[in-house]
Write a protein that holds these residues in place. Structure first.
Motif, PDB file in Angstrom:
ATOM      1  N   THR A  93      10.591  34.382 -92.043  1.00 31.93           N
ATOM      2  CA  THR A  93       9.359  33.607 -92.212  1.00 31.93           C
ATOM      3  C   THR A  93       8.698  33.288 -90.875  1.00 31.93           C
ATOM      4  O   THR A  93       7.483  33.463 -90.718  1.00 31.93           O
ATOM      5  CB  THR A  93       9.670  32.301 -92.979  1.00 31.93           C
ATOM      6  OG1 THR A  93      10.240  32.646 -94.243  1.00 31.93           O
ATOM      7  CG2 THR A  93       8.398  31.497 -93.212  1.00 31.93           C
ATOM      8  N   ALA A  94       9.492  32.849 -89.905  1.00 32.31           N
ATOM      9  CA  ALA A  94       8.911  32.453 -88.611  1.00 32.31           C
ATOM     10  C   ALA A  94       8.225  33.644 -87.942  1.00 32.31           C
ATOM     11  O   ALA A  94       7.130  33.515 -87.380  1.00 32.31           O
ATOM     12  CB  ALA A  94       9.994  31.890 -87.701  1.00 32.31           C
ATOM     13  N   ASN A 137       5.114  34.645 -89.872  1.00 28.55           N
ATOM     14  CA  ASN A 137       4.122  33.603 -89.627  1.00 28.55           C
ATOM     15  C   ASN A 137       3.428  33.830 -88.280  1.00 28.55           C
ATOM     16  O   ASN A 137       2.200  33.730 -88.173  1.00 28.55           O
ATOM     17  CB  ASN A 137       4.821  32.239 -89.654  1.00 28.55           C
ATOM     18  CG  ASN A 137       3.828  31.102 -89.768  1.00 28.55           C
ATOM     19  OD1 ASN A 137       2.784  31.270 -90.392  1.00 28.55           O
ATOM     20  ND2 ASN A 137       4.133  29.968 -89.163  1.00 28.55           N
ATOM     21  N   ALA A 183       2.899  28.886 -93.587  1.00 28.73           N
ATOM     22  CA  ALA A 183       4.334  29.212 -93.524  1.00 28.73           C
ATOM     23  C   ALA A 183       5.052  28.964 -94.854  1.00 28.73           C
ATOM     24  O   ALA A 183       5.971  29.702 -95.212  1.00 28.73           O
ATOM     25  CB  ALA A 183       5.000  28.393 -92.417  1.00 28.73           C
TER      26      ALA A 183
END
Lengths: 493, 493
Positions: free
Chosen positions: B329-330, B333, B305
């Motif tokens: 990002t989450a 990821n 991450a």
């Protein structure tokens, strides 16, 4: 196995290695990052040594002896002749001289890249002296082996069968009418109103336009591709021809016509006889004939108004944001036939180009034959430039005798090919016009009849015929520079 | 000249030809038009014969004998060992068997390209029977020469020093915890809400993004480049590394992570010791160590991450027209760590991948050791897929034992390298974390400390050390799969 068959297999092997050399050479110019250069140069040198060793293997002499006594067909006799020519080219010069020339040439060329910018004739002359001396030595050895004069023996590398005597005769004739013609044309063009390209011509649009013009010229994309390099060239192998161009976003015309030019080289390569692939007899006939094909595409077709109308339409399509008047056929035609006296050969137009070549021919002929010294070159250059183009290069070495790469590494004998190519191209066009209404074909945009003529008469012949035979079979006569003169008068007056 | 020096010069020569082979091989995959294939194949075969003849020249045996008695430094001893290993690899198999294997492999692979699509196991098996038999024969000869079991002798080609006994031990351990872990993770991920890519991701934008990520990963563009090919790979030579990817305009993630993966391979090549360039001791240690670098980049860094936040920012910049939530990002990821049981190895995620490899290892080990017949393979495949991933491939040959190219041409012993690479990568990361706060470095985007560690411990060592020595010096222990297990548990639970 018969000696002839052994020779054929051996030359196929040599060709296989030459294939790798061509592709890696293209890669070095079009793809390779700078840091790859050292290891690549070492690998290429290793390959070159290997190919040389294959070309100089002792048993070849015996095979050539035996093969000369075999009963061969006409086609096989031509194959044998071209293999032998290739073999002699590689064996006549002693290894020590090859190495010394290569070393002196590399050194001179490398230093020239900065010396030219610095206009440093004295510095250049120090290195060049050795290059000239070694080239004279090479020419002497070649002269002894061929029975030619020293310069003609060098000319023979690029233009087998062409003599400096006939070239001198041809060029002397050109010198009688060219300077006046140039003046007349410049006077005439002074009245013309021309719109020149301004603004930005994006690289990706230029490329898309170039690819479309290549299609119009029936480039075979399953056997070749277009890329970019600093110095445009046609490389690769006949089944996979790699042409390059360079884009300047300030204008689109040079890259576009460069693509037309290289496509001419490429179609010659793509059209070589596949039945002779891998044999020297299946290669292009000479540098002059190769140039005749690129110049047929560029000068005979490319700068002809009937062809320019297609460029006009395509340019309008690819650059819709630009002033359409720029792309009008008449304007593009004027731009593409503009004549100007200038110093630099590679930037010269069709009309002044022969003057640049004749000057170089006369100097290198006398230099290699030992009639003048390397020190005489700047003065001779200046006086010939004055007499052919009315320009002085006194003290201006970088735009005078130091402008070309050819002499820096000893490639004496190459320059005439450019103008021979222009003359052959004009002669082919004149012959083609006897059976084809070329102008109508160009206007139609369906150019197959033109390419069929070139394929039947030039491309498919490879090196089976001598240059004289090739040209005579195609046009009914050997080189006749009158066609070139006539072409220039028709186009420019 | 000493025997050792003669050997070094000879292997430099071999390397020069290998350079040409690498570049022309890259060209064939990334540049060559289809019509160039026939002449290129002939040229490459000629080169391959020439390299083989260099590797099997009779005087080498004498040089190796004499060199073994010379006083050599540690470094030179390693050079000699690796030259000898390379020499033995090329000399142990009789020419007739090499040719028969090559022929049978080409035939089987060529037919497989259509047979796989047709799910035609019977047709495939007819050709494959010979490939297996010839590989068994090769393995027997290698076994006699090395004192290893037949399969271990094949494994030795790719993973010198690795035994199937230790692999079996390692993989048996993985089999105890992996299937349960996969089920747990899939259950857990079933709750996740994910936004998947939709719309068009233009190739030129994907390429610009990929190039920027390569810069972040400090790919040296003066010694390499990025291009496209149907099957992505890392080729070229250490001073000029050519990586490729393939773009799918429906999504951007696969090409992007593919570039990260190939950049790992590339930086290993670019980081090999220049002082040993051209010598086998200066090459990558093994396929497993090579894969450890690509997987360090892809799995240890790329799907972390802290690294993904950079991909997120860059993706937002290059695809401003897309929904920014996709690139958070989450979300990225989650997308990049999604686990799914499926049939195809090349599409497998990090967690299920080892199951695909273990299955293949167990089958090829028993096949090459003669414990099972080629006819047993489909049934074994089905039963192992059921037990490791809960999927049946009964009658589904194309998504079962016919899915990979490796076995079609007899590349038995290669598959374990993939999972060895994943395990080494996890072990390197664990060791690196002892002296570097890797997560903080990844977050910062200035990744030099990571690359310095890899360069000092792996890249700069070439093949001077054995794999065990290399891994022990870098991490304090030889292969320990617990690090891999721990990594997977940390990431996925």
């Amino acid at each position: 196995m018969s000696a002839f068959k052994s020779l054929k297999e051996h030359f196929q092997k040599i060709d296989n290695f030459a294939h790798l050399s061509s592709i890696c050479g293209w890669d070095a110019a079009a793809m390779m990052p700078t840091g790859g250069n050292e290891a690549r140069s070492r690998a290429m040198a290793e390959l070159s040594v290997h190919v040389h060793s294959l070309k100089t293997q002792p048993q070849l002499a015996e095979w050539f002896d035996k093969a000369s006594e075999q009963a061969l067909t006409t086609n096989e006799t031509a194959q044998l002749r071209e293999m032998k020519r290739s073999w002699l080219m590689s064996n006549v010069i002693p290894k020590e001289l090859v190495e010394a020339s290569s070393l002196a040439g590399s050194k001179c060329e490398h230093a020239w890249r900065t010396q030219r910018a610095d206009n440093d004739w004295q510095g250049f002359a120090k290195n060049w002296q050795s290059v000239v001396a070694l080239s004279q030595e090479e020419a002497q050895i070649r002269a002894q082996a061929t029975g030619l004069t020293p310069y003609d023996a060098m000319l023979d590398i690029y233009e087998p069968g062409t003599s400096s005597e006939s070239l001198t005769h041809t060029f002397d004739n050109v010198k009688q009418w060219l300077p006046n013609l140039i003046d007349q044309v410049i006077d005439k063009q002074a009245q013309e109103k021309i719109i020149t390209p301004t603004g930005t011509f994006e690289t990706n649009k230029q490329k898309a336009l170039g690819l479309e013009v290549m299609k119009l010229l029936q480039f075979d994309f399953s056997h070749g591709r277009l890329d970019e390099s600093v110095h445009p060239f046609c490389g690769g192998v006949p089944t996979d021809v790699r042409i390059t161009t360079r884009y300047d976003e300030n204008e689109f015309m040079q890259s576009l016509m460069g693509i037309v030019h290289e496509t001419g080289h490429a179609r010659y390569e793509q059209g070589l006889p596949t039945s002779l692939a891998g044999n020297p007899s299946g290669s292009a006939r000479s540098m002059g004939i190769h140039e005749s094909q690129s110049l047929f595409f560029e000068m005979q077709m490319g700068r002809n108004a009937s062809f320019i109308q297609h460029l006009s339409q395509l340019a309008i399509k690819h650059f819709p944001e630009h002033n359409v008047k720029l792309f009008e056929t008449a304007n593009l035609n004027q731009l593409y036939t503009r004549v100007k006296k200038d110093f630099i050969r590679v930037d010269a137009d069709e009309l002044t180009y022969p003057a640049h070549v004749i000057l170089r021919f006369e100097i290198e002929r006398d230099l290699i034959n030992g009639k003048i010294s390397y020190q005489d070159v700047p003065e001779l250059w200046d006086s010939k430039m004055q007499s052919y183009l009315g320009l002085s290069t006194a003290g201006n070495f970088k735009n005078g005798c130091m402008q070309d790469i050819h002499w820096t590494d000893g490639s004496f004998g190459y320059f005439p090919s450019y103008t021979l190519g222009a003359m052959y191209a004009a002669q082919f066009m004149a012959a083609m016009n006897k059976t084809i209404d070329v102008d109508a074909v160009l206007r139609s945009g369906e150019l197959t009849p033109i390419f069929d003529w070139l394929s039947n008469n030039i491309w498919s012949k490879g090196s089976l015929l001598s240059t004289d035979e090739l040209v005579k079979q195609a046009t009914g006569e050997t080189l006749n520079a009158d066609h070139f003169k006539q072409h220039l008068m028709n186009r420019y007056l």
